[in-house]
Design an enzyme around this catalytic site. Structure first.
Site, mmCIF file in Angstrom:
data_model
loop_
_atom_site.group_PDB
_atom_site.id
_atom_site.type_symbol
_atom_site.label_atom_id
_atom_site.label_comp_id
_atom_site.label_asym_id
_atom_site.label_seq_id
_atom_site.Cartn_x
_atom_site.Cartn_y
_atom_site.Cartn_z
ATOM 1 N N LYS A 189 0.917 -1.351 -0.123
ATOM 2 C CA LYS A 189 -0.035 0.041 -0.030
ATOM 3 C C LYS A 189 0.770 1.403 0.121
ATOM 4 O O LYS A 189 0.714 2.088 -0.860
ATOM 5 C CB LYS A 189 -0.896 -0.096 1.360
ATOM 6 C CG LYS A 189 -1.961 1.239 1.163
ATOM 7 C CD LYS A 189 -2.837 1.162 2.355
ATOM 8 C CE LYS A 189 -3.410 2.366 2.521
ATOM 9 N NZ LYS A 189 -4.472 2.421 3.655
ATOM 10 N N GLU A 195 10.703 -4.264 4.603
ATOM 11 C CA GLU A 195 11.264 -5.578 3.997
ATOM 12 C C GLU A 195 10.651 -5.742 2.568
ATOM 13 O O GLU A 195 11.404 -6.482 1.643
ATOM 14 C CB GLU A 195 9.952 -6.421 4.908
ATOM 15 C CG GLU A 195 10.386 -6.641 6.192
ATOM 16 C CD GLU A 195 9.574 -5.764 7.060
ATOM 17 O OE1 GLU A 195 9.229 -4.639 6.751
ATOM 18 O OE2 GLU A 195 9.282 -6.120 8.227
ATOM 19 N N GLY A 247 -4.601 -1.944 4.800
ATOM 20 C CA GLY A 247 -3.867 -3.061 4.176
ATOM 21 C C GLY A 247 -4.223 -4.368 4.527
ATOM 22 O O GLY A 247 -4.446 -5.379 3.547
ATOM 23 N N ARG A 248 -4.924 -4.638 5.528
ATOM 24 C CA ARG A 248 -5.486 -6.022 6.109
ATOM 25 C C ARG A 248 -6.770 -6.285 5.516
ATOM 26 O O ARG A 248 -7.651 -7.257 5.611
ATOM 27 C CB ARG A 248 -5.529 -6.384 7.418
ATOM 28 C CG ARG A 248 -6.162 -5.257 8.199
ATOM 29 C CD ARG A 248 -5.910 -5.300 9.760
ATOM 30 N NE ARG A 248 -6.425 -4.276 10.641
ATOM 31 C CZ ARG A 248 -5.894 -3.130 10.732
ATOM 32 N NH1 ARG A 248 -4.600 -2.801 10.232
ATOM 33 N NH2 ARG A 248 -6.446 -1.822 11.470
ATOM 34 N N GLU A 333 -4.455 -6.933 14.641
ATOM 35 C CA GLU A 333 -3.787 -5.562 14.265
ATOM 36 C C GLU A 333 -5.293 -4.443 14.288
ATOM 37 O O GLU A 333 -5.099 -3.257 14.606
ATOM 38 C CB GLU A 333 -3.267 -5.522 12.902
ATOM 39 C CG GLU A 333 -2.756 -4.198 12.411
ATOM 40 C CD GLU A 333 -1.699 -4.488 11.333
ATOM 41 O OE1 GLU A 333 -0.867 -4.890 11.463
ATOM 42 O OE2 GLU A 333 -2.299 -4.543 10.257
ATOM 43 N N HIS A 364 -3.633 -33.031 17.035
ATOM 44 C CA HIS A 364 -2.570 -33.789 17.313
ATOM 45 C C HIS A 364 -1.445 -32.857 17.589
ATOM 46 O O HIS A 364 -0.278 -33.233 17.713
ATOM 47 C CB HIS A 364 -2.049 -34.825 15.987
ATOM 48 C CG HIS A 364 -3.049 -35.546 15.927
ATOM 49 N ND1 HIS A 364 -3.158 -36.964 16.453
ATOM 50 C CD2 HIS A 364 -4.199 -35.630 14.779
ATOM 51 C CE1 HIS A 364 -4.148 -37.658 15.812
ATOM 52 N NE2 HIS A 364 -4.645 -36.821 15.068
ATOM 53 N N LYS A 493 9.142 -0.328 14.047
ATOM 54 C CA LYS A 493 9.716 -0.160 12.762
ATOM 55 C C LYS A 493 10.939 0.882 12.755
ATOM 56 O O LYS A 493 11.906 0.989 12.182
ATOM 57 C CB LYS A 493 8.762 0.380 11.860
ATOM 58 C CG LYS A 493 7.818 -0.507 11.225
ATOM 59 C CD LYS A 493 6.828 -0.028 10.371
ATOM 60 C CE LYS A 493 5.490 -0.794 9.976
ATOM 61 N NZ LYS A 493 4.629 -0.220 9.202
HETATM 62 O O1 F6P Z 1 3.082 -3.039 9.538
HETATM 63 C C1 F6P Z 1 2.096 -3.093 9.442
HETATM 64 C C2 F6P Z 1 1.439 -2.862 8.365
HETATM 65 O O2 F6P Z 1 1.358 -1.498 8.039
HETATM 66 C C3 F6P Z 1 0.075 -3.578 7.889
HETATM 67 O O3 F6P Z 1 -0.944 -2.792 8.264
HETATM 68 C C4 F6P Z 1 0.128 -3.754 6.506
HETATM 69 O O4 F6P Z 1 -0.640 -4.872 6.087
HETATM 70 C C5 F6P Z 1 1.775 -4.203 6.235
HETATM 71 O O5 F6P Z 1 2.395 -3.415 7.166
HETATM 72 C C6 F6P Z 1 2.379 -4.019 5.044
HETATM 73 O O6 F6P Z 1 2.130 -2.655 4.506
HETATM 74 P P1 F6P Z 1 2.156 -2.191 2.976
HETATM 75 O O7 F6P Z 1 1.246 -2.870 2.149
HETATM 76 O O8 F6P Z 1 2.139 -0.493 3.183
HETATM 77 O O9 F6P Z 1 3.692 -2.577 2.429
#
Ligand code: F6P
Length: 529
Positions: A189, A195, A247-248, A333, A364, A493
């Site tokens: 987003k 990462e 995002g979620r 979240e 199990h 972060k």
């Molecule tokens: O760190 C949490 C978060 O902001 C989530 O809410 C989101 O889904 C994820 O990181 C990834 O964010 P982005 O889609 O901006 O890379």
């Protein structure tokens, strides 16, 4: 209201089920999917109070406000309009005087064109056999979970998912693929998540090892098209969604591109339609048939009233193995907040600890704890009765039998008398019976809900996700919190970026606590620069 609820009686579940009408009374169905919450200690009185609580919290107005695009995500100053992405009825949705459905449909059409071309092998002369989705959190869990869930519908390129900054993730993934036959989708987003940006750069270098214009082999799903273009992705392969999609909650739009490529546009539409049908249920159904509302009331009953702080998601459907992880982000979240919307400390515990595993594997692994442990963990079972393997019908029957039996066993338990009688039947000596019997007792009276349906189709999957999205929202409203922000991820972060600078020798290590200094020093002596 909470105190009234806490004072209501909580009869043994088995005694409530002596009323033969309870199963039908404490159930709801949508399009043939049945939600049974009768194996809980919720009485009629408690249910009425929970409903009253939900209504008095302003749920109806906020629910309408969400669908209408009001700024209900007040701490980020925006709407929460993921429902617009699956608004298949073609009604307009106005935001700041603009019908946002025009943009939504435009982007969906662009996605379909891209996906179908790729599926038909039309990509600059090379056959695309593999798609790698690079993203994390909501930009990863949805595509990955849905792709696995809908494996029987895959008839496009293979999909792979890279999320972790650990080089092992992308390293292992790319080592199995060839650049010239691969497309990478950067799903982010913000297009700024450390990462994802790192993994995307690694993928670009890998692509350059075999492809002349590596940027051409990338697509992006983002709210910041400029950042994606600056990164080197061609504008016609950048798919945009707006900041009013969290995002979620983003699987319904461009973040679902890898899924669309795997299953095709028609199936993707069915997925959206399924979600839309649950939106309709949440928005319009009477409370007795309103599945998200009832699931929310059950959740509030278990956590905030009975004090069961965690809930286990147990899908008896192997292809839903990643659903617990997906719901973990969705719930934790969204509702893991310490303050209410007005900035005051929350009066009751918010959120729930969500965990789980596919059945029968879960049985199990941690079911010992669930059946006999000293914590009570409400289980949310779900089961698809029909499988996709007609030649293995006996497996399917066994799977379904296990799901139904687990909810029965948790509720019924096995008392000391019954245990001893069984041991006598087995011919065990009396002193052995006295010694061993307590270990074989099941306390019972452990609550569960079951969602039972025909088949895990794209439409069903859409319904299930939408059901849980709205459940989380409804619980958040009752708790008085904002389910749509996630400030709690920011501090970690920030400090990670500072620590990265320390570990790369740029920044001084002083000024941190002694534990952090010790760990950093240990790592610094071993990290390869
Ligand atoms: O760190 C949490 C978060 O902001 C989530 O809410 C989101 O889904 C994820 O990181 C990834 O964010 P982005 O889609 O901006 O890379």
């Amino acid at each position: 209201m909470w105190s009234d609820l806490k004072q209501t009686s909580r009869p043994p579940i088995s005694s409530l089920l002596d009323d033969a009408g309870r199963a039908a009374d404490f159930s709801a169905s949508v399009d043939g999917m049945l939600f049974d919450y009768s194996k809980t200690s919720m009485t009629h009185e408690a249910r009425a109070l929970l409903f009253e609580l939900a209504m008095s919290s302003g749920l109806e107005a906020l629910r309408q406000g969400m669908f209408n695009g009001e700024g209900i995500n007040a701490t980020e100053g925006r709407a929460a309009l993921h429902t617009a992405l699956r608004n298949t009825t073609r009604e307009s949705v106005m935001l700041d005087g603009i019908n946002i459905m025009t943009g939504v449909r435009n982007e969906l059409d662009r996605m379909i064109l891209f996906a179908e071309n790729l599926r038909q092998g039309r990509f600059q002369g090379d056959k695309i056999t593999d798609v790698v989705n690079i993203g994390i959190g909501g930009s990863h869990l949805g595509p990955e979970m849905c792709s696995l869930a809908l494996a029987p519908y895959h008839n496009g390129p293979r999909c792979h998912f890279v999320s972790n900054v650990d080089g092992a993730d992308i390293g292992d993934c790319l080592s199995r693929l060839r650049p010239r036959n691969t497309i990478a989708i950067v799903a982010s987003k913000t297009f700024a998540t450390a990462e994802t940006v790192m993994n995307a750069k690694a993928a670009m270098e890998w692509m350059a090892s075999e492809v002349q214009c590596p940027g051409e082999r990338f697509a992006a799903a983002t709210s910041f098209p400029d950042r994606a273009i600056e990164f080197g992705i061609e504008p016609d392969k950048v798919f945009r969604f707006e900041d009013w999609v969290g995002g979620r909650y983003s699987i319904w739009g461009p973040v679902g591109l890898s899924l669309m490529i795997a299953i095709g546009a028609d199936r993707f539409r069915e997925f959206l339609e399924g979600a839309a049908s649950m939106d309709d249920n949440f928005l319009n159904a009477h409370w007795r048939e309103n599945m998200p509302l009832l699931l929310a009331m059950t959740g509030l009953w278990h956590h905030q009233v009975c004090g069961y702080t965690s809930r286990a998601i147990i899908p008896y459907c192997h292809r839903l193995a990643r659903l617990p992880a997906y719901f973990q982000q969705l719930e934790m979240e969204s509702n893991g907040k310490g303050v209410t919307l007005d900035g005051q400390p929350a009066q009751v515990e918010t959120g729930s600890i969500v965990w789980g595993e596919a059945g029968t594997n879960a049985q199990h692994s941690f079911f010992q704890f669930v059946h006999q442990g000293s914590w009570v963990v409400p289980c949310e079972f779900m089961v698809a009765v029909e499988g996709y393997e007609p030649q293995l019908a006996n497996h399917q029957r066994m799977l379904v039998a296990n799901c139904i039996a687990q909810s029965e066993a948790l509720m019924r338990g096995r008392g000391l008398g019954e245990v001893k009688s069984k041991m006598i039947e087995e011919g065990l000596p009396l002193d052995e019976i006295d010694r061993l019997a307590p270990h074989r007792v099941f306390p019972g009276n452990r609550p569960s809900t079951t969602l039972i349906f025909d088949r895990l189709t794209p439409g069903r999957l859409g319904q299930i996700i939408s059901l849980y999205e709205h459940r989380v929202f409804a619980e958040g409203v009752v708790l008085g919190i904002n389910s749509f922000d996630q400030w709690g991820v920011e501090l970690g972060k920030e400090l990670a970026m500072e620590m990265d600078a320390i570990l790369s020798d740029d920044s001084p290590i002083e000024g941190r606590d002694c534990s952090t200094r010790q760990l950093a020093k240990f790592a610094k002596t071993r990290l390869v620069s």
